[in-house]
Motif scaffolding. Structure first.
Motif, PDB file in Angstrom:
ATOM      1  N   ASN A   1      -6.333   9.301  -5.373  1.00  0.00           N
ATOM      2  CA  ASN A   1      -7.186   8.146  -5.641  1.00  0.00           C
ATOM      3  C   ASN A   1      -7.376   7.378  -4.345  1.00  0.00           C
TER       4      ASN A   1
ATOM      5  N   PHE B   1      -6.932   1.786   0.169  1.00  0.00           N
ATOM      6  CA  PHE B   1      -5.757   2.651   0.088  1.00  0.00           C
ATOM      7  C   PHE B   1      -6.176   4.072  -0.261  1.00  0.00           C
TER       8      PHE B   1
ATOM      9  N   ASN C   1      -3.954   7.192  -2.192  1.00  0.00           N
ATOM     10  CA  ASN C   1      -2.665   7.657  -2.706  1.00  0.00           C
ATOM     11  C   ASN C   1      -2.869   8.918  -3.507  1.00  0.00           C
TER      12      ASN C   1
ATOM     13  N   ASN D   1      -0.991  12.814  -5.226  1.00  0.00           N
ATOM     14  CA  ASN D   1       0.102  13.697  -5.584  1.00  0.00           C
ATOM     15  C   ASN D   1      -0.274  15.103  -5.143  1.00  0.00           C
TER      16      ASN D   1
ATOM     17  N   SER E   1       2.494  10.140  -2.618  1.00  0.00           N
ATOM     18  CA  SER E   1       2.362   9.411  -1.365  1.00  0.00           C
ATOM     19  C   SER E   1       1.260   8.364  -1.442  1.00  0.00           C
ATOM     20  N   THR E   2       1.478   7.264  -0.765  1.00  0.00           N
ATOM     21  CA  THR E   2       0.447   6.234  -0.686  1.00  0.00           C
ATOM     22  C   THR E   2       0.322   5.724   0.751  1.00  0.00           C
TER      23      THR E   2
ATOM     24  N   THR F   1       1.913  15.790 -13.092  1.00  0.00           N
ATOM     25  CA  THR F   1       1.721  14.388 -12.737  1.00  0.00           C
ATOM     26  C   THR F   1       0.911  13.701 -13.822  1.00  0.00           C
TER      27      THR F   1
ATOM     28  N   THR G   1       5.342   6.221  -8.665  1.00  0.00           N
ATOM     29  CA  THR G   1       4.532   5.620  -7.604  1.00  0.00           C
ATOM     30  C   THR G   1       3.733   4.428  -8.126  1.00  0.00           C
ATOM     31  N   ASP G   2       3.749   3.368  -7.339  1.00  0.00           N
ATOM     32  CA  ASP G   2       2.876   2.224  -7.620  1.00  0.00           C
ATOM     33  C   ASP G   2       1.480   2.582  -7.107  1.00  0.00           C
ATOM     34  N   SER G   3       0.735   3.269  -7.929  1.00  0.00           N
ATOM     35  CA  SER G   3      -0.544   3.830  -7.475  1.00  0.00           C
ATOM     36  C   SER G   3      -1.644   2.797  -7.297  1.00  0.00           C
TER      37      SER G   3
ATOM     38  N   ASN H   1       2.522  -0.315  -3.371  1.00  0.00           N
ATOM     39  CA  ASN H   1       2.252   1.054  -2.902  1.00  0.00           C
ATOM     40  C   ASN H   1       3.527   1.848  -2.655  1.00  0.00           C
ATOM     41  N   GLY H   2       4.609   1.421  -3.281  1.00  0.00           N
ATOM     42  CA  GLY H   2       5.888   2.086  -3.053  1.00  0.00           C
ATOM     43  C   GLY H   2       6.128   3.246  -4.005  1.00  0.00           C
ATOM     44  N   THR H   3       7.169   3.990  -3.698  1.00  0.00           N
ATOM     45  CA  THR H   3       7.588   5.087  -4.569  1.00  0.00           C
ATOM     46  C   THR H   3       9.097   5.033  -4.734  1.00  0.00           C
TER      47      THR H   3
ATOM     48  N   SER I   1       1.588   6.132 -11.495  1.00  0.00           N
ATOM     49  CA  SER I   1       1.700   7.564 -11.759  1.00  0.00           C
ATOM     50  C   SER I   1       3.130   8.033 -11.581  1.00  0.00           C
TER      51      SER I   1
ATOM     52  N   SER J   1       5.408  11.849 -11.209  1.00  0.00           N
ATOM     53  CA  SER J   1       5.454  13.310 -11.113  1.00  0.00           C
ATOM     54  C   SER J   1       6.836  13.784 -11.530  1.00  0.00           C
TER      55      SER J   1
END
Lengths: 245, 255
Positions: free
Chosen positions: A82, A94, A96, A98, A216-217, B91, B128-130, B171-173, B209, B211
């Motif tokens: 996204n 941004f 981000n 998978n 990942s972001t 995911t 994840t903070d998507s 935006n962290g994981t 999201s 996974s």
């Protein structure tokens, strides 16, 4: 009357006004922005070469969803990503995603995967982001995931602005999953502008019959220029002075 | 020479029987998923929502994606073997404005049935903070298990009970690895007649999201009957081999 009204104006009303003024100043064109012009995906691997498929779907006027895949020589990469181009309200953007990488070939393979968006953003920028992942060995032999360069990097115009998972060395027994952990960062200042793209890159070698997945972001935000900061300070001081009166 | 043929036929027969016992099929085994959220369920055969490729004599790789009606995107890549095992990653992205409860079943038809089984499994994941909201939350539903290994639709093992994983940075994981079973020594399992599967049940915050990488292996314990048949064929071939050898020796002596 007007003065009296100002005196009686509660602080909770004044602060949003100052914030709105600040926001308008920050989002001025002088501070730059990111214009979403495209989406880039490339996969280089010792397993073989082919052109990735990538389908981009608009989610909103500034947000896009991309789903893609790459396959060659018994190896495959798939991703869902996204991306948000420059948002004038939040002054940020941004990308981000998978990623799942699978090596079904008979030998270990190298992978270099770059996913991101093309466009430009006037610097300086601050970057924040994160990466986490798992390594899954679906073979009957000992599996490994290694990287002698940073496994993960956030790139601005192809140059790493931040890297994580340096010198990765992970082993997994047959049908075992190893968590790669996660890394989070924020406030990384990129003094220059982004001229053409901002992306995520993964570099690693993976044994036969293995799978690696990453979440990942990368988010980027404009750094207010000194003039804007001065104006914000001025607005704050002005509000304070009025309250005192 | 005749004894060599006899021995070869017996060996091939025994091999085929053992192979048939162990493998049972050469076509892609049906691999299905069912995603339920907020009372809305959807899914079907994974091959109808993506691709399936045979990557080894008994292994197939399924890849695909599915967009649910409740603002959910699901993508997967799974390696399956009707021998059987299921291993891979999926995911889920909650694109709605509300936290959602999800129930996701992956199911693989096996062949042949297992009279007894040895089980192992594991789950690991990344939250994840998507949407960059500054937080992301993954929890169990009512304190239950996030991962359940299924045999014939019945839960045989479970992991990640009372799960609570959160991200507190924009935006962290956060990555989590919450247990396994049957490692390094597989645990004994029940007879399995038709399917193995993995069920995931969790609640995921809005705009975020998760996974999951997961494994479920059900190794067949060789049935006594298969041993008996293979042993019988082995004895038969040995007997014929001996007969052939004595005949050959006799003919040589005659010469």
């Amino acid at each position: 009357m007007g003065r009296k009204r100002l005196i009686q104006t509660p602080m909770s009303t004044l602060l949003p006004r100052a914030a709105l003024l600040s926001g308008l100043l920050i989002s001025g064109p002088a501070l730059g922005g990111f214009s979403l012009e495209g989406f880039t995906a490339s996969v280089l691997s010792t397993a073989g070469s082919s052109t990735p498929t990538n389908t981009v779907t608009p989610v909103s006027s500034t947000t896009w969803s991309a789903t893609g895949a790459w396959t060659a020589g018994g190896a495959s990469v798939s991703w869902t990503d996204n991306t948000q181009g420059w948002n004038p309200v939040t002054n940020s953007g941004f990308t981000n995603g998978n990623f799942v990488v699978r090596n079904q070939s008979a030998s270990a393979q190298d992978f270099s995967i770059t996913i991101g968006m093309t466009g430009s953003a006037a610097g300086p920028l601050t970057i924040s982001g994160s990466v986490g992942g798992q390594f899954l060995n679906a073979s009957t032999a000992l599996g490994s995931l290694t990287s002698t360069v940073p496994l993960w990097a956030a790139l601005v115009d192809g140059t790493p602005a931040r890297s994580e998972f340096n010198n990765t060395l992970v082993f997994a027994q047959p049908f075992q999953i190893i968590s790669l952990g996660n890394a989070n960062f924020s406030g990384v200042v990129v003094p220059t502008s982004a001229a053409s793209n901002i992306s995520i890159r993964l570099n690693f070698r993976m044994s036969a019959g293995s799978e690696a997945s990453f979440s990942s972001t990368v988010a980027f935000q404009a750094v207010p220029n000194p003039g804007a900061v001065a104006l914000i300070a001025l607005a704050g001081a002005f509000g304070r002075r009025r309250r005192r009166r | 020479m005749q004894s060599i043929y006899h021995f070869s036929y017996a060996s091939v027969g025994a091999s085929l029987l053992c192979a048939a016992t162990a493998l049972g099929t050469v076509s892609a085994p049906p691999f299905a998923f069912l995603l339920s959220s907020e009372g809305v369920a959807g899914g079907g055969l994974a091959s109808d929502f993506g691709s399936v490729v045979q990557v080894a004599p008994t292994e197939w790789l399924y890849q695909g994606s599915y967009h649910g009606n409740t603002g959910t995107t699901l993508s997967w890549i799974y390696l399956v073997d009707p021998d059987p095992f299921i291993t891979g990653t999926f995911t889920v992205t909650n694109e709605s404005d509300l936290a959602r409860d999800y129930l996701l079943d992956f199911s693989l038809s096996i062949s042949p049935p297992l009279a007894a089984s040895l089980l192992s499994g594991q789950v690991s994941g990344t939250l994840t903070d998507s949407n960059g909201s500054g937080s992301a939350l993954l929890t169990s539903i009512n304190g239950g298990s996030v991962y359940s290994a299924l045999a014939d639709q019945s839960v045989v093992q479970a992991l990640m009970a009372n799960a609570f994983q959160q991200v507190t940075a924009a935006n962290g994981t956060t990555s989590f690895s919450d247990g396994s079973f049957g490692f390094p020594v597989p645990v004994s399992g029940p007879a399995i007649n038709s399917t193995i599967g993995i069920r995931f049940a969790f609640s995921l915050s809005a705009g975020d999201s998760v996974s999951f990488s997961s494994v479920f292996v059900a190794n067949p314990i060789p049935a006594p009957a298969a041993f008996i048949v293979c042993g019988f064929l082995g004895l038969e071939s040995r007997k014929r081999s001996r007969c052939g050898s004595s005949r050959a020796n006799t003919s040589l002596m005659r010469r």
